[in-house]
Design an enzyme around this catalytic site. Structure first.
Site, mmCIF file in Angstrom:
data_model
loop_
_atom_site.group_PDB
_atom_site.id
_atom_site.type_symbol
_atom_site.label_atom_id
_atom_site.label_comp_id
_atom_site.label_asym_id
_atom_site.label_seq_id
_atom_site.Cartn_x
_atom_site.Cartn_y
_atom_site.Cartn_z
ATOM 1 N N SER A 1 0.877 -1.176 0.000
ATOM 2 C CA SER A 1 0.000 0.000 0.000
ATOM 3 C C SER A 1 0.913 1.223 0.000
ATOM 4 O O SER A 1 2.100 1.114 0.349
ATOM 5 C CB SER A 1 -0.847 0.001 1.273
ATOM 6 O OG SER A 1 -1.488 1.251 1.466
ATOM 7 N N TYR B 1 -1.974 -1.422 10.564
ATOM 8 C CA TYR B 1 -1.981 -1.561 9.098
ATOM 9 C C TYR B 1 -0.638 -1.119 8.510
ATOM 10 O O TYR B 1 -0.066 -1.804 7.662
ATOM 11 C CB TYR B 1 -3.136 -0.713 8.549
ATOM 12 C CG TYR B 1 -3.421 -0.907 7.075
ATOM 13 C CD1 TYR B 1 -4.134 -2.014 6.618
ATOM 14 C CD2 TYR B 1 -2.995 0.027 6.132
ATOM 15 C CE1 TYR B 1 -4.417 -2.181 5.272
ATOM 16 C CE2 TYR B 1 -3.276 -0.132 4.784
ATOM 17 C CZ TYR B 1 -3.985 -1.237 4.356
ATOM 18 O OH TYR B 1 -4.264 -1.390 3.019
ATOM 19 N N LYS C 1 2.127 -3.139 6.047
ATOM 20 C CA LYS C 1 2.400 -2.732 4.669
ATOM 21 C C LYS C 1 3.869 -2.353 4.472
ATOM 22 O O LYS C 1 4.457 -2.642 3.437
ATOM 23 C CB LYS C 1 1.450 -1.606 4.253
ATOM 24 C CG LYS C 1 -0.034 -2.053 4.247
ATOM 25 C CD LYS C 1 -0.265 -3.278 3.365
ATOM 26 C CE LYS C 1 -1.725 -3.663 3.226
ATOM 27 N NZ LYS C 1 -1.919 -4.817 2.330
HETATM 28 P P1 NAI Z 1 -11.639 -5.968 -0.454
HETATM 29 O O1 NAI Z 1 -12.138 -6.056 0.954
HETATM 30 O O2 NAI Z 1 -12.595 -5.555 -1.520
HETATM 31 O O3 NAI Z 1 -10.961 -7.346 -0.881
HETATM 32 C C1 NAI Z 1 -10.150 -8.074 0.011
HETATM 33 C C2 NAI Z 1 -10.417 -9.561 -0.161
HETATM 34 O O4 NAI Z 1 -9.587 -10.284 0.767
HETATM 35 C C3 NAI Z 1 -11.861 -9.941 0.142
HETATM 36 O O5 NAI Z 1 -12.402 -10.751 -0.893
HETATM 37 C C4 NAI Z 1 -11.757 -10.724 1.449
HETATM 38 O O6 NAI Z 1 -12.760 -11.718 1.593
HETATM 39 C C5 NAI Z 1 -10.366 -11.334 1.336
HETATM 40 N N1 NAI Z 1 -9.804 -11.741 2.633
HETATM 41 C C6 NAI Z 1 -9.889 -11.101 3.827
HETATM 42 N N2 NAI Z 1 -9.296 -11.836 4.778
HETATM 43 C C7 NAI Z 1 -8.806 -12.952 4.182
HETATM 44 C C8 NAI Z 1 -8.095 -14.090 4.641
HETATM 45 N N3 NAI Z 1 -7.767 -14.243 5.934
HETATM 46 N N4 NAI Z 1 -7.764 -15.038 3.748
HETATM 47 C C9 NAI Z 1 -8.115 -14.918 2.438
HETATM 48 N N5 NAI Z 1 -8.805 -13.864 1.954
HETATM 49 C C10 NAI Z 1 -9.134 -12.909 2.817
HETATM 50 O O7 NAI Z 1 -10.408 -4.935 -0.390
HETATM 51 P P2 NAI Z 1 -9.261 -4.549 -1.465
HETATM 52 O O8 NAI Z 1 -9.074 -3.104 -1.341
HETATM 53 O O9 NAI Z 1 -9.512 -5.151 -2.782
HETATM 54 O O10 NAI Z 1 -7.989 -5.247 -0.779
HETATM 55 C C11 NAI Z 1 -6.986 -5.932 -1.502
HETATM 56 C C12 NAI Z 1 -5.622 -5.505 -0.999
HETATM 57 O O11 NAI Z 1 -5.383 -4.143 -1.390
HETATM 58 C C13 NAI Z 1 -5.437 -5.541 0.514
HETATM 59 O O12 NAI Z 1 -4.173 -6.116 0.810
HETATM 60 C C14 NAI Z 1 -5.464 -4.074 0.915
HETATM 61 O O13 NAI Z 1 -4.760 -3.840 2.100
HETATM 62 C C15 NAI Z 1 -4.806 -3.453 -0.294
HETATM 63 N N6 NAI Z 1 -4.999 -2.026 -0.449
HETATM 64 C C16 NAI Z 1 -6.253 -1.501 -0.658
HETATM 65 C C17 NAI Z 1 -6.409 -0.132 -0.817
HETATM 66 C C18 NAI Z 1 -7.760 0.494 -1.042
HETATM 67 O O14 NAI Z 1 -7.866 1.742 -0.969
HETATM 68 N N7 NAI Z 1 -8.801 -0.272 -1.309
HETATM 69 C C19 NAI Z 1 -5.251 0.776 -0.773
HETATM 70 C C20 NAI Z 1 -4.000 0.134 -0.559
HETATM 71 C C21 NAI Z 1 -3.883 -1.226 -0.416
#
Ligand code: NAI
Length: 286
Positions: free
Chosen positions: A143, A156, A160
């Site tokens: 991130s 968090y 990261k």
């Molecule tokens: P999201 O919540 O839409 O998707 C995250 C996915 O990870 C979900 O499908 C969830 O069910 C799954 N998940 C959660 N815990 C889990 C576990 N223990 N094992 C397997 N799967 C699990 O959120 P997003 O934003 O798509 O997140 C993806 C990555 O992007 C994360 O690592 C997040 O930290 C990172 N990120 C997101 C940002 C944003 O603004 N949305 C910014 C910077 C980084």
């Protein structure tokens, strides 16, 4: 990696947001997909949607914080498709709160998913990719919070920053071997996903581990700002396109961030160079 057609990509957190959008983008290149995710209903829906688009997809319910689950994910991928070429260690969750206020359960949950998830992904999949001795690529999701230190987000931020250094080191380890396997770190800014509703997948009983009233006040204002940022953020498809291009072009750093977030990173680097005390950032990033 130049050949995508008929190759295999494993995407953790593939049922939602950045993971799902990237799976769609790689499917459009003709890749076979393995989605690992903890949320069964969303995982089924994601598999069906990709299949409806003509892709070959395997969904495996996976908790990335458990090494046995990640090993099973790899085994299922190999059984079904016979190889793995792209590994996207992307699953992640978020909490807010002052550094001393977060509960042990907060630390364990978020480190478990965001950091241990990536560690298990590397320990499990990199040996498989190296054995294949073919072009392959590991992308780890960090991130812009891995390059800044915004208040109210210690847990968090720690995960990261750790994923940034872990992936930079992995890149060096692979380069020293002259391996055809490459690595990239993904640093998104604000992206419009369900990240602010991460608690939907929290396994521990939060009722037994409540935040203090003080933490709630600060947490609420930071939470609000982050929610707004995420709501106004880029579409996940923007990130997916950059991830695809970075794998194709073998680029290590993958950014998809708003200009003010880049400015906050610059400011931090300037402070480090000039040995100045950090100015508390006013621009948050998820
Ligand atoms: P999201 O919540 O839409 O998707 C995250 C996915 O990870 C979900 O499908 C969830 O069910 C799954 N998940 C959660 N815990 C889990 C576990 N223990 N094992 C397997 N799967 C699990 O959120 P997003 O934003 O798509 O997140 C993806 C990555 O992007 C994360 O690592 C997040 O930290 C990172 N990120 C997101 C940002 C944003 O603004 N949305 C910014 C910077 C980084």
């Amino acid at each position: 990696m130049k050949q995508f057609r008929e190759r295999v990509a494993v995407v953790t957190g593939g049922a939602s947001g950045i993971g799902f959008a990237t799976a769609e983008r790689l499917a459009a290149e003709g890749m076979k997909l393995v989605l690992g995710d903890i949320e069964p209903g969303a995982l089924d829906a994601a598999v069906k949607k990709l299949e409806a688009g003509g892709a070959q997809v395997l969904g495996v319910r996976t908790d990335v914080s458990l090494s046995a689950d990640v090993e099973r994910l790899a085994q299922r991928a190999l059984e079904r498709f016979g190889g793995v070429h792209v590994v996207f260690n992307n699953a992640g969750v978020a909490v807010t709160g002052e550094a001393w206020e977060n509960s042990l359960a907060d630390w364990e949950w978020v480190l478990g998913v965001n950091l241990w998830g990536v560690i298990h992904g590397i320990r499990t999949f990199v040996p498989i990719l190296l054995r294949q001795n073919e072009p392959g690529h590991v992308v780890n999701t960090a991130s812009m919070a891995g390059l800044t230190s915004n208040p109210g987000m210690a847990v968090y931020n720690v995960t990261k920053h750790a994923v940034v250094t872990l992936t930079e080191t992995l890149h060096g380890d692979l380069a020293l071997r002259g391996s055809p396997v490459k690595a990239s770190v993904l640093c998104p800014g604000f992206i419009n996903t369900r990240i602010m509703d991460s608690a939907r997948n929290r396994q521990s009983d939060a009722a037994h581990d409540p935040p203090t009233p003080e933490a709630s006040a600060l947490g609420a204002s930071i939470e609000l700002a982050l929610r707004e940022g995420v709501k106004q953020g880029f579409a996940p498809s923007v990130v997916a396109q950059r991830v695809f291009e970075a794998i194709r072009d073998e680029r290590f750093y993958i950014f998809a961030a708003q200009p003010e977030i880049f400015a906050a990173v610059e400011q931090r680097l300037d402070e480090v160079r000039a040995q100045k005390n950090p100015v508390t950032p006013t621009v948050l990033t998820e």
